[in-house]
Design a protein around this motif. Structure first.
Motif, PDB file in Angstrom:
ATOM      1  N   ALA A 207       0.837  -1.197   0.000  1.00  0.00           N
ATOM      2  CA  ALA A 207       0.000   0.000   0.000  1.00  0.00           C
ATOM      3  C   ALA A 207       0.871   1.246   0.000  1.00  0.00           C
ATOM      4  O   ALA A 207       1.995   1.232   0.512  1.00  0.00           O
ATOM      5  CB  ALA A 207      -0.908   0.018   1.229  1.00  0.00           C
ATOM      6  N   GLY A 208       0.343   2.335  -0.580  1.00  0.00           N
ATOM      7  CA  GLY A 208       0.978   3.633  -0.463  1.00  0.00           C
ATOM      8  C   GLY A 208       0.499   4.321   0.803  1.00  0.00           C
ATOM      9  O   GLY A 208      -0.699   4.307   1.113  1.00  0.00           O
ATOM     10  N   GLU A 209       1.406   4.939   1.525  1.00  0.00           N
ATOM     11  CA  GLU A 209       1.078   5.518   2.834  1.00  0.00           C
ATOM     12  C   GLU A 209      -0.064   6.517   2.762  1.00  0.00           C
ATOM     13  O   GLU A 209      -0.922   6.565   3.659  1.00  0.00           O
ATOM     14  CB  GLU A 209       2.318   6.196   3.407  1.00  0.00           C
ATOM     15  N   VAL A 210      -0.104   7.346   1.708  1.00  0.00           N
ATOM     16  CA  VAL A 210      -1.123   8.398   1.628  1.00  0.00           C
ATOM     17  C   VAL A 210      -2.115   8.130   0.498  1.00  0.00           C
ATOM     18  O   VAL A 210      -2.836   9.036   0.080  1.00  0.00           O
ATOM     19  CB  VAL A 210      -0.466   9.788   1.456  1.00  0.00           C
ATOM     20  N   ASP A 211      -2.175   6.895   0.033  1.00  0.00           N
ATOM     21  CA  ASP A 211      -3.138   6.541  -1.017  1.00  0.00           C
ATOM     22  C   ASP A 211      -4.556   6.630  -0.461  1.00  0.00           C
ATOM     23  O   ASP A 211      -4.869   6.031   0.575  1.00  0.00           O
ATOM     24  CB  ASP A 211      -2.861   5.119  -1.505  1.00  0.00           C
ATOM     25  N   GLN A 212      -5.414   7.371  -1.139  1.00  0.00           N
ATOM     26  CA  GLN A 212      -6.805   7.503  -0.723  1.00  0.00           C
ATOM     27  C   GLN A 212      -7.706   6.476  -1.411  1.00  0.00           C
ATOM     28  O   GLN A 212      -8.902   6.419  -1.117  1.00  0.00           O
ATOM     29  CB  GLN A 212      -7.312   8.916  -1.027  1.00  0.00           C
ATOM     30  N   VAL A 213      -7.149   5.665  -2.302  1.00  0.00           N
ATOM     31  CA  VAL A 213      -7.919   4.626  -2.991  1.00  0.00           C
ATOM     32  C   VAL A 213      -7.647   3.284  -2.322  1.00  0.00           C
ATOM     33  O   VAL A 213      -8.505   2.716  -1.640  1.00  0.00           O
ATOM     34  CB  VAL A 213      -7.583   4.585  -4.493  1.00  0.00           C
ATOM     35  N   GLY A 214      -6.445   2.750  -2.536  1.00  0.00           N
ATOM     36  CA  GLY A 214      -6.068   1.504  -1.862  1.00  0.00           C
ATOM     37  C   GLY A 214      -5.327   1.822  -0.582  1.00  0.00           C
ATOM     38  O   GLY A 214      -4.147   1.499  -0.437  1.00  0.00           O
ATOM     39  N   HIS A 215      -6.012   2.456   0.362  1.00  0.00           N
ATOM     40  CA  HIS A 215      -5.295   2.950   1.540  1.00  0.00           C
ATOM     41  C   HIS A 215      -4.849   1.806   2.453  1.00  0.00           C
ATOM     42  O   HIS A 215      -5.389   0.690   2.405  1.00  0.00           O
ATOM     43  CB  HIS A 215      -6.109   4.008   2.278  1.00  0.00           C
ATOM     44  N   PRO A 216      -3.840   2.060   3.299  1.00  0.00           N
ATOM     45  CA  PRO A 216      -3.236   0.988   4.085  1.00  0.00           C
ATOM     46  C   PRO A 216      -4.217   0.220   4.968  1.00  0.00           C
ATOM     47  O   PRO A 216      -4.121  -1.008   5.069  1.00  0.00           O
ATOM     48  CB  PRO A 216      -2.176   1.725   4.920  1.00  0.00           C
ATOM     49  N   ALA A 217      -5.154   0.912   5.612  1.00  0.00           N
ATOM     50  CA  ALA A 217      -6.078   0.210   6.503  1.00  0.00           C
ATOM     51  C   ALA A 217      -6.934  -0.787   5.736  1.00  0.00           C
ATOM     52  O   ALA A 217      -7.134  -1.929   6.174  1.00  0.00           O
ATOM     53  CB  ALA A 217      -6.968   1.217   7.237  1.00  0.00           C
ATOM     54  N   GLY A 218      -7.438  -0.371   4.574  1.00  0.00           N
ATOM     55  CA  GLY A 218      -8.246  -1.273   3.770  1.00  0.00           C
ATOM     56  C   GLY A 218      -7.436  -2.433   3.223  1.00  0.00           C
ATOM     57  O   GLY A 218      -7.903  -3.577   3.185  1.00  0.00           O
ATOM     58  N   GLY A 228      -0.445 -16.255   5.593  1.00  0.00           N
ATOM     59  CA  GLY A 228       0.971 -16.012   5.379  1.00  0.00           C
ATOM     60  C   GLY A 228       1.304 -14.799   4.540  1.00  0.00           C
ATOM     61  O   GLY A 228       2.452 -14.634   4.122  1.00  0.00           O
ATOM     62  N   CYS A 229       0.328 -13.942   4.284  1.00  0.00           N
ATOM     63  CA  CYS A 229       0.547 -12.791   3.408  1.00  0.00           C
ATOM     64  C   CYS A 229       1.550 -11.810   4.007  1.00  0.00           C
ATOM     65  O   CYS A 229       1.488 -11.481   5.195  1.00  0.00           O
ATOM     66  CB  CYS A 229      -0.778 -12.079   3.161  1.00  0.00           C
ATOM     67  N   GLU A 230       2.475 -11.340   3.184  1.00  0.00           N
ATOM     68  CA  GLU A 230       3.385 -10.272   3.575  1.00  0.00           C
ATOM     69  C   GLU A 230       2.737  -8.930   3.237  1.00  0.00           C
ATOM     70  O   GLU A 230       2.001  -8.822   2.257  1.00  0.00           O
ATOM     71  CB  GLU A 230       4.723 -10.422   2.847  1.00  0.00           C
ATOM     72  N   PHE A 231       3.030  -7.925   4.045  1.00  0.00           N
ATOM     73  CA  PHE A 231       2.363  -6.625   3.886  1.00  0.00           C
ATOM     74  C   PHE A 231       3.380  -5.518   4.086  1.00  0.00           C
ATOM     75  O   PHE A 231       4.204  -5.568   5.002  1.00  0.00           O
ATOM     76  CB  PHE A 231       1.229  -6.494   4.909  1.00  0.00           C
ATOM     77  N   ALA A 232       3.345  -4.517   3.209  1.00  0.00           N
ATOM     78  CA  ALA A 232       4.275  -3.391   3.305  1.00  0.00           C
ATOM     79  C   ALA A 232       3.544  -2.103   2.975  1.00  0.00           C
ATOM     80  O   ALA A 232       2.601  -2.094   2.173  1.00  0.00           O
ATOM     81  CB  ALA A 232       5.452  -3.580   2.352  1.00  0.00           C
ATOM     82  N   VAL A 233       3.982  -1.010   3.594  1.00  0.00           N
ATOM     83  CA  VAL A 233       3.454   0.323   3.316  1.00  0.00           C
ATOM     84  C   VAL A 233       4.616   1.193   2.852  1.00  0.00           C
ATOM     85  O   VAL A 233       5.652   1.267   3.525  1.00  0.00           O
ATOM     86  CB  VAL A 233       2.785   0.937   4.559  1.00  0.00           C
ATOM     87  N   VAL A 234       4.450   1.843   1.708  1.00  0.00           N
ATOM     88  CA  VAL A 234       5.509   2.659   1.113  1.00  0.00           C
ATOM     89  C   VAL A 234       5.304   4.113   1.531  1.00  0.00           C
ATOM     90  O   VAL A 234       4.290   4.731   1.199  1.00  0.00           O
ATOM     91  CB  VAL A 234       5.495   2.520  -0.418  1.00  0.00           C
ATOM     92  N   SER A 235       6.258   4.658   2.237  1.00  0.00           N
ATOM     93  CA  SER A 235       6.117   5.981   2.821  1.00  0.00           C
ATOM     94  C   SER A 235       6.018   7.066   1.755  1.00  0.00           C
ATOM     95  O   SER A 235       6.686   7.022   0.719  1.00  0.00           O
ATOM     96  CB  SER A 235       7.299   6.276   3.756  1.00  0.00           C
ATOM     97  N   GLY A 236       5.149   8.038   2.005  1.00  0.00           N
ATOM     98  CA  GLY A 236       4.990   9.193   1.135  1.00  0.00           C
ATOM     99  C   GLY A 236       4.295   8.931  -0.177  1.00  0.00           C
ATOM    100  O   GLY A 236       4.056   9.855  -0.954  1.00  0.00           O
ATOM    101  N   GLY A 238       1.356   7.749  -2.920  1.00  0.00           N
ATOM    102  CA  GLY A 238      -0.065   7.642  -3.170  1.00  0.00           C
ATOM    103  C   GLY A 238      -0.373   6.327  -3.854  1.00  0.00           C
ATOM    104  O   GLY A 238       0.076   5.262  -3.413  1.00  0.00           O
ATOM    105  N   HIS A 239      -1.086   6.390  -4.984  1.00  0.00           N
ATOM    106  CA  HIS A 239      -1.663   5.202  -5.600  1.00  0.00           C
ATOM    107  C   HIS A 239      -0.699   4.423  -6.492  1.00  0.00           C
ATOM    108  O   HIS A 239      -1.012   3.303  -6.894  1.00  0.00           O
ATOM    109  CB  HIS A 239      -2.890   5.626  -6.425  1.00  0.00           C
ATOM    110  N   TYR A 240       0.457   4.986  -6.810  1.00  0.00           N
ATOM    111  CA  TYR A 240       1.391   4.321  -7.724  1.00  0.00           C
ATOM    112  C   TYR A 240       2.748   4.166  -7.039  1.00  0.00           C
ATOM    113  O   TYR A 240       3.735   4.798  -7.438  1.00  0.00           O
ATOM    114  CB  TYR A 240       1.517   5.123  -9.026  1.00  0.00           C
ATOM    115  N   PRO A 241       2.849   3.344  -6.019  1.00  0.00           N
ATOM    116  CA  PRO A 241       4.052   3.334  -5.179  1.00  0.00           C
ATOM    117  C   PRO A 241       5.320   2.914  -5.888  1.00  0.00           C
ATOM    118  O   PRO A 241       6.403   3.369  -5.519  1.00  0.00           O
ATOM    119  CB  PRO A 241       3.690   2.356  -4.051  1.00  0.00           C
ATOM    120  N   TRP A 242       5.229   2.043  -6.912  1.00  0.00           N
ATOM    121  CA  TRP A 242       6.461   1.634  -7.614  1.00  0.00           C
ATOM    122  C   TRP A 242       7.072   2.806  -8.379  1.00  0.00           C
ATOM    123  O   TRP A 242       8.274   2.820  -8.633  1.00  0.00           O
ATOM    124  CB  TRP A 242       6.177   0.461  -8.564  1.00  0.00           C
ATOM    125  N   ALA A 243       6.256   3.827  -8.711  1.00  0.00           N
ATOM    126  CA  ALA A 243       6.758   4.995  -9.428  1.00  0.00           C
ATOM    127  C   ALA A 243       7.039   6.160  -8.493  1.00  0.00           C
ATOM    128  O   ALA A 243       7.946   6.956  -8.748  1.00  0.00           O
ATOM    129  CB  ALA A 243       5.750   5.430 -10.495  1.00  0.00           C
TER     130      ALA A 243
END
Length: 262
Positions: A207-218, A228-236, A238-243
């Motif tokens: 998830a992106g930290e400040v994404d309002q679409v796929g937000h971290p809580a959801g 066994g799912c791994e989970f990560a939040v990318v700081s700063g 929004g919706h396109y964390p790899w970019a």
């Protein structure tokens, strides 16, 4: 069914299939494709039906896109196959695996709502309104799309990778956007939840930290459905964390791939 438009890059025993979101294209993965190939992975980036040069199916729905993905994976699979679904693509990825469980050995899902009921009523209404309301007078479709894409980025996001996403995401045909939004609304929550719960291969959700679409809580609620799912939040991001924050996204992404598929 017509084979999806796709591009194959690189060689390797593991193929990573990249599926974009509502505003998307196989073209906006270019920097990520280069990184994958440099690490020895084979990559298939593809346009969902109704995207790129492919005609919009009538009706358009998650099963139609999943069937297209299955056709592509059957034609292009290698010894091991990982599907990375972004946003809407992350909703469709479990459907693909259910149809060809023997050909999908790993899953990465980024920035997805998971299912429409994973949002409050206010969030649902805003999601639909922003993507289907008539654009301001005199605004062409690309400019109208750009307004939405920009609203999904983090406030400090920029650079060539973000510019590439903005370029291609903004070119999504308006009729495709509307059809995809309807598909998100129509897909049964029970089917979505069952799809996530059925996943039994190595899986990473990002998830992106400040994404309002796929937000971290959801997204964390979705991750908790997958054993066994791994989970990560990318700081700063929004919706396109790899970019938007590629260094942090790829620590999680390549860490996952290298542990399970090298």
């Amino acid at each position: 069914m017509r084979m999806p438009d796709f591009q194959v890059t690189g060689e390797g025993r593991t193929t990573v299939f990249l599926l974009h979101g509502i505003y998307g294209s196989k073209e906006y993965w270019r920097f990520q494709v280069e990184r994958l190939v440099a690490r020895g992975y084979r990559v298939v980036s593809w346009d969902a039906p109704g995207y790129g040069l492919s005609p919009l199916p009538d009706p358009f729905g998650f099963e139609v896109v999943a069937d297209a993905g299955v056709q592509l994976i059957r034609a292009q699979h290698t010894e091991r196959n990982v599907v990375h679904g972004h946003s809407m693509g992350g909703q469709i990825t479990p459907r693909i695996r259910l149809k060809v469980p023997d050909l999908v050995h790993g899953i990465v899902i980024s920035s997805t709502i998971g299912y429409f009921g994973n949002r409050t009523r206010e969030e649902q209404e805003e999601f639909v309104r922003k993507r289907t309301a008539p654009p301001p007078p005199g605004t062409d479709p690309v400019a109208a799309n750009m307004l939405v894409v920009n609203s999904m980025l983090g406030p400090t996001s920029g650079g060539p990778e973000v510019d590439l996403v903005r370029l291609w995401a903004s070119r999504t045909p308006p009729e495709t956007v509307k059809a995809a939004v309807k598909a998100v609304q129509a897909f049964p929550e029970a089917d979505a939840v069952a799809g996530f719960r059925s996943i039994s291969v190595p899986t990473l959700l990002v998830a992106g930290e400040v994404d309002q679409v796929g937000h971290p809580a959801g997204m964390k609620r979705v991750a908790d459905m997958i054993a066994g799912c791994e989970f990560a939040v990318v700081s700063g991001s929004g919706h396109y964390p790899w970019a938007e924050n590629p260094a942090e996204f790829n620590r999680a992404f390549f860490g996952f791939l290298d542990r399970h598929f090298r």
